[in-house]
Design a protein around this motif. Structure first.
Motif, mmCIF file in Angstrom:
data_model
loop_
_atom_site.group_PDB
_atom_site.id
_atom_site.type_symbol
_atom_site.label_atom_id
_atom_site.label_comp_id
_atom_site.label_asym_id
_atom_site.label_seq_id
_atom_site.Cartn_x
_atom_site.Cartn_y
_atom_site.Cartn_z
ATOM 1 N N VAL A 90 0.854 -1.191 0.000
ATOM 2 C CA VAL A 90 0.000 0.000 0.000
ATOM 3 C C VAL A 90 0.886 1.236 0.000
ATOM 4 C CG1 VAL A 90 -1.837 1.270 1.192
ATOM 5 C CG2 VAL A 90 -1.746 -1.232 1.351
ATOM 6 N N GLY A 91 0.583 2.174 -0.888
ATOM 7 C CA GLY A 91 1.291 3.447 -0.925
ATOM 8 C C GLY A 91 0.295 4.591 -1.010
ATOM 9 N N THR A 92 0.550 5.666 -0.269
ATOM 10 C CA THR A 92 -0.322 6.840 -0.344
ATOM 11 C C THR A 92 0.445 8.083 0.085
ATOM 12 O OG1 THR A 92 -2.409 7.847 0.381
ATOM 13 C CG2 THR A 92 -1.221 6.549 2.014
ATOM 14 N N ASP A 93 0.075 9.213 -0.495
ATOM 15 C CA ASP A 93 0.633 10.499 -0.063
ATOM 16 C C ASP A 93 -0.471 11.429 0.429
ATOM 17 O OD1 ASP A 93 -0.671 11.216 -2.359
ATOM 18 O OD2 ASP A 93 1.092 11.949 -3.433
ATOM 19 N N GLY A 94 -1.659 10.862 0.649
ATOM 20 C CA GLY A 94 -2.791 11.656 1.124
ATOM 21 C C GLY A 94 -3.660 12.189 -0.002
ATOM 22 N N HIS A 95 -3.111 12.240 -1.231
ATOM 23 C CA HIS A 95 -3.881 12.711 -2.382
ATOM 24 C C HIS A 95 -4.284 11.560 -3.294
ATOM 25 C CE1 HIS A 95 -2.768 16.796 -1.312
ATOM 26 N NE2 HIS A 95 -1.504 16.432 -1.284
ATOM 27 N N ARG A 96 -3.499 10.488 -3.248
ATOM 28 C CA ARG A 96 -3.832 9.291 -4.020
ATOM 29 C C ARG A 96 -3.395 8.066 -3.232
ATOM 30 N NH1 ARG A 96 0.573 10.288 -8.169
ATOM 31 N NH2 ARG A 96 2.385 10.901 -6.967
ATOM 32 N N LEU A 97 -3.969 6.928 -3.603
ATOM 33 C CA LEU A 97 -3.730 5.683 -2.889
ATOM 34 C C LEU A 97 -3.617 4.553 -3.902
ATOM 35 C CD1 LEU A 97 -3.968 3.818 -0.219
ATOM 36 C CD2 LEU A 97 -6.406 3.777 -0.737
ATOM 37 N N ALA A 98 -2.658 3.654 -3.693
ATOM 38 C CA ALA A 98 -2.529 2.469 -4.540
ATOM 39 C C ALA A 98 -2.416 1.249 -3.648
ATOM 40 C CB ALA A 98 -1.313 2.591 -5.447
ATOM 41 N N VAL A 99 -3.230 0.241 -3.927
ATOM 42 C CA VAL A 99 -3.215 -1.015 -3.175
ATOM 43 C C VAL A 99 -3.061 -2.148 -4.180
ATOM 44 C CG1 VAL A 99 -4.451 -2.529 -1.577
ATOM 45 C CG2 VAL A 99 -4.798 -0.048 -1.455
ATOM 46 N N ALA A 100 -2.042 -2.999 -3.974
ATOM 47 C CA ALA A 100 -1.836 -4.138 -4.871
ATOM 48 C C ALA A 100 -1.510 -5.358 -4.033
ATOM 49 C CB ALA A 100 -0.703 -3.845 -5.857
ATOM 50 N N GLU A 101 -2.125 -6.485 -4.375
ATOM 51 C CA GLU A 101 -1.811 -7.708 -3.648
ATOM 52 C C GLU A 101 -1.782 -8.891 -4.597
ATOM 53 O OE1 GLU A 101 -5.497 -9.910 -1.626
ATOM 54 O OE2 GLU A 101 -5.058 -7.981 -0.670
ATOM 55 N N SER A 102 -0.995 -9.898 -4.206
ATOM 56 C CA SER A 102 -0.841 -11.082 -5.039
ATOM 57 C C SER A 102 -0.279 -12.216 -4.192
ATOM 58 C CB SER A 102 0.109 -10.782 -6.205
ATOM 59 O OG SER A 102 0.348 -11.934 -6.979
ATOM 60 N N GLU A 103 -0.600 -13.448 -4.578
ATOM 61 C CA GLU A 103 0.004 -14.611 -3.931
ATOM 62 C C GLU A 103 1.373 -14.822 -4.567
ATOM 63 O OE1 GLU A 103 -0.877 -19.115 -4.410
ATOM 64 O OE2 GLU A 103 -2.400 -18.315 -3.048
ATOM 65 N N LEU A 104 2.422 -14.703 -3.759
ATOM 66 C CA LEU A 104 3.772 -14.677 -4.315
ATOM 67 C C LEU A 104 4.616 -15.902 -4.021
ATOM 68 C CD1 LEU A 104 4.978 -11.005 -3.792
ATOM 69 C CD2 LEU A 104 3.936 -12.038 -5.789
ATOM 70 N N THR A 105 4.294 -16.664 -2.997
ATOM 71 C CA THR A 105 5.208 -17.725 -2.589
ATOM 72 C C THR A 105 4.702 -19.110 -2.940
ATOM 73 O OG1 THR A 105 4.223 -17.859 -0.434
ATOM 74 C CG2 THR A 105 6.085 -16.383 -0.665
ATOM 75 N N VAL A 106 5.653 -20.022 -3.028
ATOM 76 C CA VAL A 106 5.304 -21.414 -3.279
ATOM 77 C C VAL A 106 4.867 -22.071 -1.973
ATOM 78 C CG1 VAL A 106 6.180 -23.628 -4.103
ATOM 79 C CG2 VAL A 106 6.964 -21.507 -5.167
ATOM 80 N N GLU A 107 5.616 -21.794 -0.912
ATOM 81 C CA GLU A 107 5.295 -22.408 0.375
ATOM 82 C C GLU A 107 5.792 -21.535 1.508
ATOM 83 O OE1 GLU A 107 6.155 -26.610 2.699
ATOM 84 O OE2 GLU A 107 6.122 -26.552 0.518
ATOM 85 N N ALA A 108 4.991 -21.402 2.516
ATOM 86 C CA ALA A 108 5.364 -20.579 3.669
ATOM 87 C C ALA A 108 6.031 -21.431 4.732
ATOM 88 C CB ALA A 108 4.120 -19.911 4.252
ATOM 89 N N SER A 109 6.834 -20.781 5.541
ATOM 90 C CA SER A 109 7.472 -21.458 6.675
ATOM 91 C C SER A 109 6.405 -21.801 7.707
ATOM 92 C CB SER A 109 8.524 -20.530 7.285
ATOM 93 O OG SER A 109 8.964 -21.032 8.505
ATOM 94 N N THR A 110 6.537 -22.966 8.332
ATOM 95 C CA THR A 110 5.515 -23.410 9.294
ATOM 96 C C THR A 110 5.463 -22.524 10.531
ATOM 97 O OG1 THR A 110 7.164 -24.948 10.175
ATOM 98 C CG2 THR A 110 5.583 -25.821 8.577
#
Length: 374
Positions: free
Chosen positions: A173-193
């Motif tokens: 998430v990035g914002t400067d108070g005048h605009r906002l951008a939100v981006a998300e994605s599944e990035l990993t093959v496997e997470a640590s337990t």
């Protein structure tokens, strides 16, 4: 210290540190890099006390040792040298001799003991992620991050790692108070337990830029990890560390408008081109452009009392009441520039409400731009 190294190998290392070395010269040592021999090569280290980078490069070590030299001057010297082997050797009083072919340089160095130490990198708790995926998320959000904003945390990117069923989703998430951008994605093959269900950290803009630069150099899976006050990043023998920013990030979810009644679909490239043309005659400081939504048409208008005025109409998919509002054209252009889809959904509730932008085919990406009076 004396080493023999391929010019391109050393140049690669120096290119990686140029964005990190401190250029304001508050402390002379921060404009330097540390060269330190290891058993099978040399390490290049740079830091601005907030962000540090350490990279390992193959070299023939003729004499062990270490020294600190100007990162910019060494880089400029190597750029002008022919492609060949380079010999770097220290002399009395930390002078450094650089020799390649018939060229020879001697530059002033500083004792390695004066160079700030980098924090120790924790090996546990790090997770492998897709390099191309991370680069895409940074590209889609970094433009909205504040630049020397008085609200300190707005000068950083909010990173959230969410672990679920051995999968990890990353949201930026990035914002400067005048605009906002939100981006998300599944990035990993496997997470640590032993990875927590959710990790949140605010990283400086500069650290995000360096991460993106490293992952775009070549394909591969970097490792990323978080401690209480540090984010660590590793890729291809290069280690990056950055202090996380202290403070509470704004509740960005409240800014994303809900229940929008004015919804239009427009060709992204056509809107981008029209905005660029009309903005030529907008006021320099505000880049203000007036937008009017009508059934089937989007009209753009800008005026400058000293220069003139510009108007352009676009065909869009829209059925509803007419609406006239205004925006900073640069904010809209920045958002459109990082979108990949052919069309973009433009949603608003009223003339004074924020504008929601969603590219076609990318449900994890949302931009919000605040309106302005025109």
């Amino acid at each position: 210290m004396k080493i023999r190294i391929a010019r391109d190998e050393l140049l690669t290392g120096l290119q990686r540190v140029q964005g990190i070395v401190e250029k304001r010269n508050t402390m002379p040592i921060l404009s330097n890099i540390l060269l330190e021999t290891k058993q099978d090569g040399i390490e290049l280290v740079a830091t601005d006390l907030e962000i540090g980078i350490r990279g390992h490069y193959k070299a023939d070590v003729l004499e062990a040792g270490s020294v600190s030299v100007s990162a910019r001057k060494l880089y400029e010297i190597l750029k002008e040298m022919p492609d060949s082997e380079v010999t770097v050797a220290t002399q009395e009083n930390n002078w450094v001799q650089i020799h390649a072919g018939k060229s020879q340089f001697k530059i002033v160095g500083l004792a390695a003991s004066e160079f700030p130490a980098l924090p120790t990198i924790e090996r546990e708790g790090r997770v492998a992620i897709s390099g191309t995926g991370l680069a895409a998320l940074i590209r889609k959000t970094l433009f909205a991050v504040g630049d020397n904003d008085a609200r300190y945390v707005l000068n950083g990117l909010l990173i959230t790692l969410m672990s679920n069923d051995k999968k990890v989703t990353m949201r930026l998430v990035g914002t400067d108070g005048h605009r906002l951008a939100v981006a998300e994605s599944e990035l990993t093959v496997e997470a640590s337990t032993d990875m927590p269900k959710e990790i949140k950290a605010i990283i400086p803009r500069k650290a995000a830029q360096e991460m993106r630069r490293l992952v775009e150099e070549e394909a591969g899976e970097p490792l990323i990890g978080f401690t209480k006050n540090l984010v660590t990043f590793q890729k291809s023998g290069v280690f990056l560390t950055s202090r996380v920013m202290e403070g509470t990030y704004p509740n960005y979810q409240q800014v994303i408008p809900k229940d929008n009644t004015k919804k239009a679909v427009v060709n992204r490239a056509a809107l981008e081109g029209a905005l660029r043309r009309v903005a030529v005659l907008s006021r320099d400081k505000t880049n203000a452009v007036r937008m009017t939504l009508e059934t089937g048409t989007l009209s753009l208008y800008a005026s400058n009392p000293d220069l003139g005025e510009a108007t352009e109409d676009l065909a869009i998919q829209y059925r509803g009441e007419s609406l006239t509002t205004g925006f900073n054209a640069r904010y809209l252009l920045d958002a459109l520039a990082v979108m990949d889809g052919e069309t973009v959904h433009v949603e608003m509730k009223s003339a004074l409400s924020p504008c929601l932008l969603r590219p076609e085919g990318d449900p994890g990406f949302t931009c919000v731009v605040m309106p302005m009076k025109v």
